[in-house]
Design an enzyme around this catalytic site. Structure first.
Site, PDB file in Angstrom:
ATOM      1  N   HIS A  21      -5.156  -0.405  10.139  1.00 24.08           N
ATOM      2  CA  HIS A  21      -6.238   0.403  10.748  1.00 24.08           C
ATOM      3  C   HIS A  21      -7.410   0.768   9.638  1.00 24.08           C
ATOM      4  O   HIS A  21      -8.514   1.090   9.985  1.00 24.08           O
ATOM      5  CB  HIS A  21      -5.882   1.681  11.412  1.00 24.08           C
ATOM      6  N   ASP A  50      -3.048  -6.979  -5.491  1.00 21.30           N
ATOM      7  CA  ASP A  50      -4.110  -7.085  -4.390  1.00 21.30           C
ATOM      8  C   ASP A  50      -3.247  -7.863  -3.262  1.00 21.30           C
ATOM      9  O   ASP A  50      -3.174  -8.938  -3.184  1.00 21.30           O
ATOM     10  CB  ASP A  50      -5.301  -7.752  -4.802  1.00 21.30           C
ATOM     11  N   MET A  51      -3.139  -6.873  -2.316  1.00 18.73           N
ATOM     12  CA  MET A  51      -2.440  -7.508  -1.134  1.00 18.73           C
ATOM     13  C   MET A  51      -3.223  -8.915  -0.416  1.00 18.73           C
ATOM     14  O   MET A  51      -2.587  -9.575   0.361  1.00 18.73           O
ATOM     15  CB  MET A  51      -2.407  -6.397   0.120  1.00 18.73           C
ATOM     16  N   GLY A  72       0.857  -1.154  -0.069  1.00 16.18           N
ATOM     17  CA  GLY A  72       0.066  -0.184  -0.018  1.00 16.18           C
ATOM     18  C   GLY A  72       0.802   1.389   0.143  1.00 16.18           C
ATOM     19  O   GLY A  72       0.435   2.400   0.508  1.00 16.18           O
ATOM     20  N   ASP A 103       0.746  -1.790  -4.938  1.00 17.62           N
ATOM     21  CA  ASP A 103      -0.506  -1.089  -4.576  1.00 17.62           C
ATOM     22  C   ASP A 103      -1.355  -1.507  -5.786  1.00 17.62           C
ATOM     23  O   ASP A 103      -1.137  -2.285  -6.638  1.00 17.62           O
ATOM     24  CB  ASP A 103      -0.236   0.377  -4.671  1.00 17.62           C
ATOM     25  N   LYS A 111       2.367   0.619   6.705  1.00 24.58           N
ATOM     26  CA  LYS A 111       2.225   1.954   7.308  1.00 24.58           C
ATOM     27  C   LYS A 111       0.753   2.345   7.205  1.00 24.58           C
ATOM     28  O   LYS A 111       0.421   2.642   6.081  1.00 24.58           O
ATOM     29  CB  LYS A 111       3.117   2.991   6.763  1.00 24.58           C
TER      30      LYS A 111
END
Length: 356
Positions: free
Chosen positions: A263, A245-246, A202, A225, A259
């Site tokens: 969240h 796509d992670m 990302g 990303d 980072k």
């Protein structure tokens, strides 16, 4: 009911303090919008260019505003001084002068560590409107998030479907990455020393990765990303970009950097990401997480309040959350990591190194 019959069990002092507390929060947005106005008018930049404190009359000559609103501008400056974005000094002719504080130095446009783009994104109507849907979101099942209720699409769909907004957001994330990278490479370089390969998951346009390879020239970084985010970005021998796509696949590396990623997601999705990261680094590698740990550094001025604000923002945008250390421990353990190290390195955020 007659007023005299109301039993509120408060002294006059308590009653008025309670009223002031309510009013303070009722108009708290005035501080945010005054901050946004200061950036849009370029007040920090004008003071910085002048190179020393400026009187109100000097500021009024330099700032492109309607001169009939000079008295209103003085009131804006008074509010910004009260919020510690500027300081007042007395000049020789007794006219008040204004100067920068450490906070307003972070608002300078084009400065290496500016946060001005981030402020403007967060206070853009696209991102403030969802807050008006909070109570409706709690009561109904119509929308997964407050953001979706306000905008008719998810956060990520909005950025993908409106390129100008996507670029706006990417620049905001880049300015945050520059500040984090500055602290990481200056004070916590030992965390990345010795790493041969790193994937910034990302990582956007690669701002963070570029700073890391400059600090550790022996390292090679890959930014993963979404395809539309990295489209057109040119790779070098030290820095490469992969559109992907992670949730599906993360390239193998000595270390993975996350980072402000976890969240954005609930525990189920966050667990999937961490498992992918664990598989990508294998035994002997590590996952570097830079994110909020609610309660860490709570004794530092404003930090806990910022952490709780971020938590509410994640709820508004993604129905996600910031996590306490106990919640992080459960997530890290569930992903199969055997140990972790926590460093309260970034003020509101912390550094977590997770080991398979």
């Amino acid at each position: 009911m007659a007023l005299q019959n109301m039993d509120i069990s408060l002294s006059t002092e308590q009653l008025l303090q309670a009223q002031a507390h309510v009013w303070n929060h009722m108009y708290a947005f005035a501080n945010s919008m005054s901050l946004k106005c200061a950036i849009q008018l370029g007040i920090p930049d004008i003071l910085h260019k002048h190179d020393h404190p400026m009187t109100l009359s000097q500021l009024l000559k330099a700032i492109p505003i309607n001169k009939e609103k000079s008295q209103s501008f003085q009131r804006l400056m008074r509010a910004l001084v009260n919020s510690n974005f500027f300081i007042e000094e007395n000049s020789n002719n007794q006219e008040v002068c204004y100067w920068l504080t450490p906070a307003s130095r972070l608002l300078l446009k084009g400065a290496p560590l500016t946060v001005a783009p981030l402020v403007q994104v967060v206070l853009d109507p696209t991102f403030t409107n969802p807050w008006h849907y909070m109570s409706e979101w709690f009561k109904h099942e119509n929308h997964a998030t407050q953001f979706e209720a306000a905008n008719g699409c998810t956060f990520w769909e909005k950025l993908a479907n409106k390129p100008s907004m996507g670029r706006f957001f990417d620049e905001a994330m880049s300015c945050d990455s520059r500040l984090v990278a500055h602290v990481l490479t200056k004070d916590y370089k030992h965390v990345i020393d010795g790493i041969r390969t790193l994937v910034d998951v990302g990582g956007g346009n690669g701002t963070m990765a570029k700073a890391i390879v400059e600090a550790v020239p022996t390292m090679k970084c890959t930014v993963l990303d979404l395809p539309h985010v990295v489209a057109g970005l040119e790779s070098t021998d030290k820095l490469s970009y992969i559109g992907g796509d992670m949730f599906q696949s993360i390239p193998s590396a000595d270390a993975i950097l996350l980072k402000f990623i976890i969240h954005d997601w609930d525990d189920e999705e966050g667990l999937k990401i961490l498992k992918r990261c664990k598989d990508a680094v294998g035994i002997g590698g590590k996952v570097i997480i830079i994110d909020v740990v609610v309660g860490v550094n709570h004794d530092v001025d404003e930090v806990l309040e910022d952490q709780l604000h971020f938590d509410m923002a994640m709820m508004s945008y993604f129905n996600a959350k910031e996590r306490t250390m106990n919640e992080w421990e459960k997530l890290i353990s569930a992903a199969g990591f055997t140990s972790y190290k926590l460093t309260p390195a970034f003020g509101v955020r912390s550094l977590i190194e997770a080991y398979p």
